[in-house]
Structures are given as C-alpha cells and as structure tokens.
Design an enzyme around this catalytic site. Sequence first.
Site, PDB file in Angstrom:
ATOM      1  CD  GLU B 233      -1.861  -2.312   0.822  1.00 35.91           C
ATOM      2  OE1 GLU B 233      -1.081  -2.877   1.606  1.00 35.91           O
ATOM      3  OE2 GLU B 233      -2.369  -2.891  -0.144  1.00 35.91           O
ATOM      4  CG  ASN B 317      -1.395  -4.768  -3.033  1.00 39.36           C
ATOM      5  OD1 ASN B 317      -1.069  -5.181  -1.929  1.00 39.36           O
ATOM      6  ND2 ASN B 317      -1.305  -3.483  -3.351  1.00 39.36           N
ATOM      7  CG  ASP B 359      -5.478  -4.814  -1.742  1.00 38.02           C
ATOM      8  OD1 ASP B 359      -4.283  -5.078  -1.915  1.00 38.02           O
ATOM      9  OD2 ASP B 359      -5.995  -4.740  -0.609  1.00 38.02           O
TER      10      ASP B 359
END
Lengths: 178, 633
Positions: B233, B317, B359
């Site tokens: 992230e 991801n 994701d």
Amino acid sequence: MIASLVSLSACDREERESRGRPLAEAAAGGPLVSTLRAGEPPHPRPDPRAAEYENNAYAVSQGQKLFQAMNCSGCHAHGGGGMGPALMDDQWRYGGNMEQIVATLDQGRPNGMLSWRGRLTAQQMWQLAAYVRSLSAQQRQDVLPGRADEPSNTEPQTLRSREEMHSSSPAGVQGTAQ
Amino acid sequence: MKPGYIREAVLAAARRRTWLWAGVLLLLALGIVFAIVRLAGHDSLPSESVTTTPYAGSTGAITARSIGDGDDGQWTMAAKNYASTRFSSAREIDTRNVRRLHVAFTFSTGIVKGHEAAPLVIGGMMYIVTPFPNYVYALDLTQPGAPVKWTFKPKPLSAAQGVACCDVVNRGAAYADNRIFFNTLDNRTIALDATTGRMLWETKLGDINRGETMTMAPLVAGGKVLVGNAGGEMGVRGWFAALDAATGRIAWKAFATGPDRDVLIGPAYKPFYAMDRGRDLGVTSWPPDAWKMGGGAAWGWVSYDPQLRLVYYGTGNPGPWNPEQRPGDNKFATGVFARNIDDGQARWFYQSSPHDLFDHDGINEQILLDMPVKGRMRGVMARPERNGYFYIMDRATGEVLSAKAFGPVTAYKGVDLKTGRLAPNPAMEPKEGRVVRGICPSAPGMKDWNPAAFSPLTGLVYIPHNNLCMDWGSYEANYIAGTPYIGADVKYYAGPGGHRGVLTAWDPVHQRPVWRIKEDLPLWSGALTTGGGLLFYGTMDGWFKAVDQRSGKLLWRFKTGSGIIGQPISYRGPDGHQYIAILSGVGGWPGSIVSNALDARDPTAGNGWGSAVGDLPQKTTAGGMLYVFALPH
C-alpha cells in the site's frame, strides 16, 4: 621538574565548560503541544494567519485537494483514520488548533506522522490545517466543502456537527507502543 | 469432631460409592457404543502410535509425504510444519471431553495492538512475539503459572508505525537449533539464543522511508531463514530473502519486480503457462519505471518441500491499487513463486491475478498435500486464494489442476485451466470517475492473511474467511516515498446472507464445501486442527471456539478478553498433557477500528472498513493476552 610538568598538564585537563554556552532566545514562540506549562497556565497566542485561512472557503477547498494529492487520505481516510488517527473526532494527540496542526505538518510527530518540511509551502500547510479542521466542522457552515472531487462516497462535511476539541488520545491507543 | 459431622461423612462416602458404580456402568456403556461405532467404520481416529504417518481422510487427501516429519508435540513454526497443515496429532482433548476444557494459565503482553502471532513451544518453553514494539517473551512452562524467563525488546523505530498499512502486527517467530528468529516492524530480522534471550545477530533488510515494514513469520529450512517485506500500500518494491541461519548473512534476495537478474530468473525458470514466460517481464509488463514502486511484497506464508528443495511463497498486490495507472500484467505481483532454496533461482511462477484489479494479494498459505486428481495421486499445493478461488496446483510444475470459487464471486468469471488465466468481469472493472458497486469479494478478499488448517482425519481444508463485497471509486494516486500509494476509495459490507465471516470446510478433491459456519463478524483468526477431531478458531468479538471437524457442530467456546485475530496452536506440555494456546487482542486491518480508534462515521476509514465493522468498538476492546487451555488433570 617532572612532577611540576605533570601537575601543569593536570591543570589543563581540568579546564572545561561546565554550563555550556547560552543559547539564543529564538526557541520561544511557536505553538505549544503540551497543555502543561511550567510555572503558570498556558497563554495561547493565536497566529493572525489562523483565522484568515480557517474562515476562507477557497483555502479550505485547496486544503481538500492537497489532502488527496499528498496522500494524507491514504492514512487518515476522509477523516475516519486508518494507519493514522481519525481527524473528524474530538481527540487530538498533538493539539487541534490551526497553529498546532501546521506545526505537526512541519515537524512531523514521533509515532508515524512524517514531516512535510521542504515538501509543502507554509501556505499549503495552512490550507491543509484549515481543511483538517473542517473534517470536524470547526468552521462556519458556509466555509465547509460540500463535495470532494473524487468519488469518495462520504457524507459532505456540511452535514457534520461541530466536535468539541480535546487534547488527548483515545483509550486503547496509548499503550506501550505510543 | 461432632457426631453429626461423622454421619455426614459416612453418607458422603456412600454417595461417592454410588457415583463410582454409576461411573463404572457409564464407562462400560460408552465402551460398547465406542466399539459399535468403530465396527461401523465411522471412527477413523488414528491409534496413539500413528503420529508420524499422515492419515488418509475421507477425501483421500493426505499431508504431503515428502514432508515426513513426525509430530513431537512441539510447535516450532507458525504453520506447524513445512506443509503448513496446522494439524496437531495430539488427541487427549477430543470431541467427547472438550466441553471440560478450562483455562490453565494466562499472560498479558501489555500491548493494545492486533495480536496475529502464533506462539511457539519448544522443550519446556513458550515463545511469543508481540505486535510493535515486537517484544519477545519466553515463558517457562515447567513452572506453575508459566513465569517469564526472559524478555527481549528490539526497540524498533517508533516512526515505523506510520508506514504499517494495516495495524502494526507481527505474525510470529520461527525456531531452529536453539535459536528464535523473528522480524521487527522496522525491517530487521533478529536471531536470539532460545535459552538466554541473548541476541546472536540482526540483519537490516529494508527502509521505512521507502514505506517498507516486516510483519510476516519467517520460515527456517535448510539452514536458511526465509523472510519478506510488506508495504504494497506504500509502493514498495517487494522482495523475498534467505538469510544464513548461523550468521544472518544474506544468502540470496529475489525482488518481485524489475529485470530477471533481480527477480532471480535464470535457465531453471520453467513456468507452466505461456503468460508467465518471457524476458524481463518484471519490467516489460509495467509502464516505464512503474515496477520500481510496483509492490509485490512477500508478507504472507512460506511452505517448503524438502524433497524438491523448493520454497513456495506468494506475492502481494501491485501498487497502486488503481489499476488504470499500471497497464500490463504487472509481474511478478499477485502470484506464487517456487524457488530453489539453495540459490533462490525461480523454478516456476503462476500469476493468480494478472493486472490485479482489486488488491487481491497472492500471499495466502500453500498447504502441501498428496491427493488423488483424476484417479492419480499427485503432489499438490492447496491455496485458498484472496481472489475467491480455491486452487489445487501441481507443486513441482505450477500447473493449476482445479480452481473453484469457495464463496460468492462477482469480480471474476472463473479461471481458464488451459491458459491458467483468471477472467475478470468487465462490468466490475474499476475506472476513474465512476463508482463500481457490488464487487465480491472485497479488497480484503474472500480470505485475507489468516491461515486455513488441514486435517488428515477428514481430508478437508478448514478456511476461516470473509463474506464481504465492496464499492470502489478510483482516483489518481501520486507516488511520494513513505506515504500510501493507493488511488482508490473503497467501502466494504456484508455479502449475500448478511453475515461478514464464514468458516468453510472444503473438500479439496471434489472441490466443494462440506459444511459452513456463518459468523457475524469477519473471521480474522487462523485455524487449528487436532487428532482429537477438533477444529479451533476465534472470532473478532473474543469467542474462542472448538467445533467437530466432521460436522462443524460447536462443542465448546470461551469468551476471551479481546477480539481474536491470532493463530491457535496445540502442544504437549512438560507434564505430558495436551494444551491449546491462543493470543487474544483485537486489531489487524479490520480491528484497527478498535486498536487505532478509527471513526466509523467515515465509511472509508481504515481503507474501507468503516462501513463494514462500525459495530466492533461496541463488541470488543483492545488488549493482548495469551490464553492456554487444558483438561482438568
């Protein structure tokens, strides 16, 4: 002879600055983060810029753009928080007035808030602070932004009610980790 | 002594004799029933001596024979063994007596963040690694109340908390040769002397200023400590490394993006599907330079096949979440690698979610099984995947043998077994400027990090997972090192049925659910299976549960002090008795609504959890505590 030389060099070693040089008085001023002040209660000295930015709809909406563009929303979401603390509630770990928020943006904070010094201008920090305060509806209704540019699906800030400001951390957050 | 008292004592003795006779009769009756059940062939409990050989269950699936390690009653790695079965053969606690399970001792970690770790038990000691600030506690199980023998405080940088995407968790330690290995949030792998708690070495592997953290539980195999980074992230560049267990020196480090030499792709690389073949795909399947901040972090589970000398792990991801900013397959994010443990060279890679749209990290556990596929026994890995499909793959070649959805899926149309490719549903594809609604599974996936367990008694895989869908709005993300790199506003909510969690008992051979337990809150704890026919797991409101592996019937439950997101374990104590241990302490990605005091009036709080678990603060409070259970003895 040798004994006197030894005693002289010993005298040299004894020389030291025991008090340190006095610092310039520049440390005074700037926002306080603590509500405790040695010797007397705190006297908040508001920065004249605070009211200018906070009550300016343009500044608040510029702050809203920056909040998204500089990835503030990645940590604080749209005020609800995430990796970083919630900004729409009534608890402020490092103070919630304009000067304190600008100081937080400028200096960073020890538990993960990074410093934006050199990356944002002072003006941008004031705009961001104005927007951050709008998340808990500190301003007049006609200053608050109605919608965000991106599809955030959150309620417009104009529907929020104004939160009281407390300098404290929510229970549970202040553990060993803080 | 008063006469009245004597008369009471005599009467009491008489009552005891009556009870004794009743007990003997009851035992006889039970014995007869038990014998009948055995004759009927319904009882397939292995005998006491069968602890080293996997036991064929009703599906024909067994623990991979190549693992071949017996169960010595210890718990030396988070997933119990290299096959990641999380199965303890101990059967003192079973379906009949589990209702008498009670607390043997507890221990407060003093920390209020999410406790996702599995405790370890070696010899007479238990080892616990906590969330940030990553204390390691050694508890002496040979003493009453299991007092602390030593504590190690690695003092990670406080600022590391600011780049940990989903609470400051740690998923556990690993043990080998009297050493405890663990990761700190600020990217150090540390080896401790298990007896004294003295630090033997530490190796710094990443930089918080680039958004990197380390949260995964290492695996130790073949003299190497296998670790990876987190930070998908934050736009990190994912990597997975092997450290020499004796010295901490980096033996090899394989990146998930970039040129082949960085990814350790060479002549040995033979992926099964054409989509994963080519030169420098870690560069060419990205827009120019996007691979440098392309994610693919290895923050999940590692398995090892000693016979093939292959180590298996998944990649997270790609960054950012907004898929329109990274046209291409985005290799080698969201897939699974098989690498030679000696030199790290990739043997094969399979991308479970090419050009990830939602994701859907590929970091889930690999459960190594041997099972019949079209009438032939195959060496496979079972992967209940975040994208919603339960994959059975040949672990030598990377061929997908089956991939069936184990919950409601609207985001995809299925997996093409010829090309291996996942087919997205075009109607659900995120596009800037519009909000897509009703995407199932949500970003946390049909199943997030929390590991499933396999039982050789039943041949089933027990999957604690989510039943969540989401709305997604994309916007352009800017890359600023050390800040989130996401570009999506998301909201999660309960999927069909209205419950947010499910425990599915899945038949990997026939690719179907055998039974399910609906849970109101998302399931964020791991699972444990035991030779006593039991399955243990915990809920986010603090219930620790034991259910029957065969039927899913709830047999026992205990309310712990905080929500459970940890990994249950079973061990044999120094007194020879079986114990069950679990860390309670809510947090993690959904639980940060409690542990980080998020405000659920914002539905996007915690990257989408505000709308899904706004009720959690009314149902539990934060606080880490170890609970250990045993039968009365």
